[in-house]
Design a protein around this motif. Structure first.
Motif, PDB file in Angstrom:
ATOM      1  N   ILE A 118       0.859  -1.175   0.000  1.00  0.00           N
ATOM      2  CA  ILE A 118       0.000   0.000   0.000  1.00  0.00           C
ATOM      3  C   ILE A 118       0.899   1.229   0.000  1.00  0.00           C
ATOM      4  N   VAL A 119       0.907   1.935  -1.105  1.00  0.00           N
ATOM      5  CA  VAL A 119       1.753   3.124  -1.250  1.00  0.00           C
ATOM      6  C   VAL A 119       0.862   4.355  -1.119  1.00  0.00           C
ATOM      7  N   ASP A 120       1.237   5.261  -0.219  1.00  0.00           N
ATOM      8  CA  ASP A 120       0.434   6.450   0.052  1.00  0.00           C
ATOM      9  C   ASP A 120       0.949   7.638  -0.737  1.00  0.00           C
ATOM     10  N   TYR A 121       0.010   8.353  -1.357  1.00  0.00           N
ATOM     11  CA  TYR A 121       0.304   9.605  -2.041  1.00  0.00           C
ATOM     12  C   TYR A 121      -0.601  10.675  -1.439  1.00  0.00           C
ATOM     13  N   THR A 122      -0.014  11.812  -1.117  1.00  0.00           N
ATOM     14  CA  THR A 122      -0.740  12.848  -0.387  1.00  0.00           C
ATOM     15  C   THR A 122      -1.069  14.009  -1.306  1.00  0.00           C
ATOM     16  N   PHE A 123      -2.375  14.310  -1.359  1.00  0.00           N
ATOM     17  CA  PHE A 123      -2.853  15.487  -2.089  1.00  0.00           C
ATOM     18  C   PHE A 123      -3.027  16.603  -1.080  1.00  0.00           C
ATOM     19  N   SER A 124      -2.320  17.710  -1.287  1.00  0.00           N
ATOM     20  CA  SER A 124      -2.259  18.778  -0.303  1.00  0.00           C
ATOM     21  C   SER A 124      -2.890  20.049  -0.866  1.00  0.00           C
ATOM     22  N   VAL A 125      -3.695  20.691  -0.004  1.00  0.00           N
ATOM     23  CA  VAL A 125      -4.397  21.917  -0.388  1.00  0.00           C
ATOM     24  C   VAL A 125      -4.041  22.995   0.622  1.00  0.00           C
ATOM     25  N   VAL A 126      -3.730  24.181   0.134  1.00  0.00           N
ATOM     26  CA  VAL A 126      -3.482  25.342   0.987  1.00  0.00           C
ATOM     27  C   VAL A 126      -4.534  26.388   0.655  1.00  0.00           C
ATOM     28  N   ASP A 127      -5.267  26.845   1.686  1.00  0.00           N
ATOM     29  CA  ASP A 127      -6.310  27.838   1.414  1.00  0.00           C
ATOM     30  C   ASP A 127      -5.782  29.246   1.669  1.00  0.00           C
ATOM     31  N   GLU A 128      -6.655  30.222   1.464  1.00  0.00           N
ATOM     32  CA  GLU A 128      -6.260  31.627   1.591  1.00  0.00           C
ATOM     33  C   GLU A 128      -5.916  31.998   3.033  1.00  0.00           C
ATOM     34  N   PHE A 129      -6.347  31.175   3.976  1.00  0.00           N
ATOM     35  CA  PHE A 129      -5.993  31.442   5.372  1.00  0.00           C
ATOM     36  C   PHE A 129      -4.609  30.884   5.717  1.00  0.00           C
ATOM     37  N   GLY A 130      -3.965  30.222   4.760  1.00  0.00           N
ATOM     38  CA  GLY A 130      -2.675  29.607   5.016  1.00  0.00           C
ATOM     39  C   GLY A 130      -2.780  28.242   5.666  1.00  0.00           C
ATOM     40  N   CYS A 131      -3.965  27.664   5.704  1.00  0.00           N
ATOM     41  CA  CYS A 131      -4.170  26.356   6.346  1.00  0.00           C
ATOM     42  C   CYS A 131      -3.921  25.250   5.324  1.00  0.00           C
ATOM     43  N   ILE A 132      -3.295  24.205   5.791  1.00  0.00           N
ATOM     44  CA  ILE A 132      -2.925  23.083   4.926  1.00  0.00           C
ATOM     45  C   ILE A 132      -3.827  21.887   5.243  1.00  0.00           C
ATOM     46  N   TYR A 133      -4.376  21.302   4.201  1.00  0.00           N
ATOM     47  CA  TYR A 133      -5.219  20.119   4.347  1.00  0.00           C
ATOM     48  C   TYR A 133      -4.660  19.026   3.444  1.00  0.00           C
ATOM     49  N   ASP A 134      -4.518  17.861   4.020  1.00  0.00           N
ATOM     50  CA  ASP A 134      -3.966  16.722   3.288  1.00  0.00           C
ATOM     51  C   ASP A 134      -5.017  15.637   3.147  1.00  0.00           C
ATOM     52  N   SER A 135      -5.016  15.032   1.994  1.00  0.00           N
ATOM     53  CA  SER A 135      -5.867  13.871   1.754  1.00  0.00           C
ATOM     54  C   SER A 135      -4.985  12.791   1.141  1.00  0.00           C
ATOM     55  N   VAL A 136      -5.035  11.613   1.719  1.00  0.00           N
ATOM     56  CA  VAL A 136      -4.114  10.543   1.326  1.00  0.00           C
ATOM     57  C   VAL A 136      -4.835   9.529   0.446  1.00  0.00           C
ATOM     58  N   LEU A 137      -4.220   9.226  -0.684  1.00  0.00           N
ATOM     59  CA  LEU A 137      -4.725   8.169  -1.560  1.00  0.00           C
ATOM     60  C   LEU A 137      -3.859   6.931  -1.333  1.00  0.00           C
ATOM     61  N   HIS A 138      -4.512   5.838  -1.060  1.00  0.00           N
ATOM     62  CA  HIS A 138      -3.809   4.574  -0.822  1.00  0.00           C
ATOM     63  C   HIS A 138      -3.836   3.757  -2.124  1.00  0.00           C
ATOM     64  N   LEU A 139      -2.692   3.658  -2.765  1.00  0.00           N
ATOM     65  CA  LEU A 139      -2.592   2.919  -4.016  1.00  0.00           C
ATOM     66  C   LEU A 139      -2.090   1.510  -3.709  1.00  0.00           C
ATOM     67  N   ASP A 140      -2.886   0.541  -4.147  1.00  0.00           N
ATOM     68  CA  ASP A 140      -2.544  -0.858  -3.915  1.00  0.00           C
ATOM     69  C   ASP A 140      -1.627  -1.325  -5.051  1.00  0.00           C
ATOM     70  N   VAL A 141      -0.351  -1.446  -4.737  1.00  0.00           N
ATOM     71  CA  VAL A 141       0.639  -1.828  -5.744  1.00  0.00           C
ATOM     72  C   VAL A 141       0.972  -3.305  -5.547  1.00  0.00           C
TER      73      VAL A 141
END
Length: 867
Positions: free
Chosen positions: A527-550
């Motif tokens: 299970i390889v994790d790839y993180t999608f990261s979002v930064v909003d106008e407030f400078g807050c960082i949000y991460d969402s992890v996709l679990h790729l089954d390799v």
């Protein structure tokens, strides 16, 4: 996203609790003093019913209060105000109704909780009130006092962290959930020193951070973890007890977690394959409801039936809005501490007078604690309040929860409380709570149903009444509020934190990067994790992890290209592609489907190994080239010694099939070599010059003549016998045997021994386990014989001192002594020739020393000379 219900509250910074019938002061009923001016700094101002009744009928009365102290201003502190719809109490800043109209109090605006005072511009210090009514209601009650006139001032925000920005008159502070906020306020004192001195150092700043946190410092620090907007309120109280007349509008906006999605075009995939990852993010808007206020810190001293009230004034609802359903009131919340639950009766009264008892005095409760109080607290020091919530769907009333829970804590005075009965809070325990052990949470049922509120106007004064019925114990209310169903709340503001950046986090697997679209080629399986990261106008960082089954590819490695050297058709090579992955399948270039493949032919050999994982089949391949060559079998034998002058070495394959080629170290190319001298001989054999399958062999050959040990020998047994062999310049191994036994020591290339036993001996030598020879050694017994008399008289007999066997001992030393010990003869190489010359007849003594090798031997005796 889960929506959070919103608590309607109203900050009443100076809570006035109605304590009726305690002091016997003058009561000024407006109907009794209509049209009059009252000069006083004390007393009670009421409607026509006084302190015990209400008012009825139509009234139109005016009363003026002037200060009984010169230079002071009249102050009114309303503890109760309940009038009928359409009835108004007008307040004028001066001695008559010609003065500036400060306010009109009615069912919409209540004076309870306000500090009503003549302004600094009102030099008379008087207040005039005009009462106009046509209905019946309980009326009002206000305490009269005097004080210095207030110097109007305002409050502004000096700084904040994170920094604020101003927009349409609001200070906006944008933060991430869980982050701390620090705000510093300052006063603007334009009328400073007109009557008294004002400064930030003498002003108390009163903060309601809208998260149940309150502070009275110039700088406030708190944190927010519930995602919503917060209307922060700050007001100030100067050294004269005057409230700021203008306060800043502050909004703290917590970043809303964006709606994030991420997916892979293929999942699962095979190791080393590629797939595209896509990520998207959309900002989420937060919409706020009316930001009303919540009561602040209130001391609940001991009493015997004395009631303490605090009022929330709501004015933002539609004027016709009423409670239509018990569930319109989601909860009533109070943050409090008290050291004797059995004292208390807690009741909520709506603007129309309908009420609900949350906890009754008659129900008891004994010494159960609320919050973390200081027991017998005579210094009025607040303990730590817990937030209690009464809800229609609560699990139990407070009374029914008695004797269920105990706790231990250390109170604010440093006193340890152990295993005391208490009622747990309904929400999380405060950060400064000192409770040890379990931390249960309980949502409580009111003792009266919320259906009692049906028909209550939403606008108006909602009052909590806490009655302390017994002496000794006390407590504090820190805050209270009403949580209405969001469906009945009007919306007032919202915000949308925009998306600044959105991208996949860096990874060595990414081979194409287009921000929110990447192509990955995973090098590892699992299970390889790839993180999608979002930064909003407030400078807050949000991460969402996709679990790729390799899925792992089968590991196959046939090795490097190789060569097979075969000396017979049975020489084979096995290629092994066995995978550790269970259930793998195989396909070889030969069509073979086994994990291994056997061959001896020159060819390119490939294999494909596959594993089916259901939704995806993963494969790996490998190719290897095999060159197969015929190889000769050559054995020149072991190193040896020979006595043949023309010795033939054979390299094998005498039939010349297949036709190998040969190369000897002397350059010869035949399959055999004739040698006639000692040396190292080698041969190299191959099928053709380009073949790597080369066979090499060598032999160390020593050649000696026949009878290399020489002729048989005879010698005295005490002599050292040495047998040498001729050298040939090579190194050999020598095996000597004397009479079948290895001699000691073994001297290698020669044999030497002294004192050999008398008799015949056979000496044998084998060189390099090859050539050998033997010789006969005869050891003779060679002894000395000494005469004891000589007669040197010329007759030819016994003429000299002759020692038989002395010729075997050359260089012998002989000394002759007379009977007095005088040496008469000496020879260092005696040759049997002394005849007693120059000595007289008589007895003599001899001393003979012989040398055999390194060994000397001494002989002594007597010799008689007789002529």
């Amino acid at each position: 996203m889960k929506m959070k219900t919103y608590i309607l509250s109203a900050i009443i910074l100076f809570l006035v609790f109605n304590i009726k019938n305690i002091n016997a002061q003058t009561t000024y009923k407006i109907s009794d003093y209509s049209g009059q001016t009252v000069n006083t700094c004390s007393g009670t101002f009421t409607d026509m019913g006084g302190t015990t009744g209400g008012y009825t009928g139509t009234q139109d009365d005016i009363i003026t209060f002037t200060p009984g102290t010169v230079g002071a201003s009249v102050e009114l502190d309303f503890s109760q105000f309940d009038v009928a719809a359409g009835d108004n109490l007008e307040l004028y800043d001066g001695p008559n109704t010609s003065a500036n109209l400060l306010a009109t109090f009615n069912t919409t605006l209540s004076p309870v909780g306000m500090l009503i005072s003549a302004s600094i511009l009102n030099t008379s210090g008087a207040l005039t009130l005009h009462w106009i009514s046509s209905g019946d209601a309980p009326g009002w009650e206000a305490a009269i006092s005097c004080g210095l006139p207030c110097q109007n001032y305002s409050v502004e925000i000096l700084s904040s962290d994170p920094p604020f920005h101003l927009d349409t008159g609001f200070y906006y502070i944008d933060v991430c959930p869980g982050d701390s906020v620090h705000i510093t306020a300052t006063g603007v004192y334009n009328l400073n020193d007109s009557v008294y001195h004002q400064s930030d150092a003498t002003t108390q700043f009163i903060w309601d951070m809208a998260n149940y946190y309150y502070d009275t410092n110039q700088t406030v620090s708190t944190y927010y973890d519930t995602i919503k907007g917060y209307d922060v309120q700050v007001t100030a109280l100067d050294s004269n007890g005057c409230l700021s007349n203008q306060v800043p509008k502050i909004r703290v906006r917590l970043s809303t977690e964006p709606d994030m999605s991420r997916y892979a075009i293929s999942n699962p995939i095979c190791q080393h394959d590629t797939t595209s990852l896509y990520g998207t993010a959309e900002a989420v808007q937060w919409t706020a409801s009316s930001s009303l206020n919540q009561a602040g810190l209130t001391y609940l001293p001991d009493g015997s039936g004395v009631s303490y009230t605090s009022t929330l004034l709501f004015t933002v609802f539609d004027p016709t809005a009423i409670v239509q359903n018990p569930l319109d009131v989601i909860s009533i919340n109070a943050t409090l501490e008290h050291s004797y639950l059995g004292d208390l009766n807690i009741k909520i009264t709506c603007p129309s007078g309908q009420s609900v008892t949350l906890k009754s005095y008659t129900g008891g409760g004994g010494s159960h604690y609320l919050g973390e109080p200081i027991d017998n607290n005579s210094q009025q020091v607040p303990g730590i309040g817990y937030e209690y919530s009464w809800q229609p769907n609560g699990t139990t009333t407070m009374i029914n929860a008695l004797s269920t829970y105990t706790y231990s804590y250390t109170d604010a005075a440093g006193v340890s409380v152990n295993s005391h009965s208490f009622l747990p809070p309904s929400t999380q325990y405060p950060a400064n709570a000192t409770i040890t052990g379990p931390q249960p949470l309980v949502t409580y049922l009111p003792e009266d149903p919320y259906s009692n509120f049906i028909g209550c106007p939403l606008n108006g004064a909602w009052t909590i009444t806490v009655t302390d019925n017994l002496a000794i114990d006390n407590g504090f209310i820190f805050a209270w509020g009403i949580d209405f169903d969001p469906a009945v709340l009007p919306n007032t503001w919202d915000y949308l934190p925009g998306i600044s950046t959105q991208a996949w986090n860096a990874s060595t697997d990414i081979i194409v990067n287009n921000g929110n679209h990447v192509v990955v080629q995973p090098e590892t399986s699992g299970i390889v994790d790839y993180t999608f990261s979002v930064v909003d106008e407030f400078g807050c960082i949000y991460d969402s992890v996709l679990h790729l089954d390799v899925k792992p590819n089968p590991v196959v490695d046939l090795g490097n290209d190789t060569v097979l050297c075969k000396s017979s058709i049975t020489d084979l090579i096995t290629f092994d592609a066995t995978s550790p992955v269970a259930g793998a399948t195989y396909l070889w270039s030969s069509g073979n489907t086994a994990p291994t493949n056997i061959t001896n032919m020159t060819s390119d050999i490939w294999v494909k190994v596959s594993k089916n994982y259901g939704s995806v089949t993963c494969s790996s391949s490998d190719t290897v080239h095999l060159d197969a060559y015929d190889m000769a079998v050559v054995d020149l034998g072991n190193d040896t010694c020979v006595t043949d002058n023309n010795y033939v070495l054979y390299a094998g394959n005498r039939g010349h099939n297949p036709p190998f080629i040969y190369l000897w170290n002397d350059g010869s190319t035949g399959d055999s070599l004739v040698v006639n001298q000692s040396g190292l001989y080698s041969v190299t054999v191959a099928i053709d010059p380009s073949s790597p399958c080369i066979v090499e062999d060598e032999i160390q050959l020593s050649m000696f003549k026949d009878q290399f040990l020489g002729e048989d020998q005879e010698f005295c047994s005490f002599e050292e016998i040495m047998v040498n062999i001729p050298g040939d310049g090579e190194t050999h191994t020598y095996s000597w045997l004397l009479d079948g036994v290895a001699p000691i020591p073994d001297n290698g290339s020669y044999f030497a021994q002294q004192h050999m036993a008398v008799g015949e001996h056979i000496l044998t030598l084998k060189i390099d386990n090859g050539c050998s020879d033997k010789v006969l050694l005869v050891a003779e017994d060679c002894q000395l014989t000494f005469p004891n008399i000589i007669t040197p008289n010329g007759d030819g007999y016994n003429e000299a001192f002759i020692i038989d066997g002395l010729d075997n001992f050359p260089n012998s030393i002989l000394k002759i002594y007379n009977r007095w010990g005088k040496k008469v003869f000496e020879s260092t190489n005696y040759t049997n020739d002394w005849d007693g010359e120059n000595v007289t007849d008589g007895v003599y003594f001899y001393n003979l020393i012989t040398t055999a090798g390194n060994e000397e031997k001494e002989y002594k005796g007597t010799l008689t000379i007789l002529r």
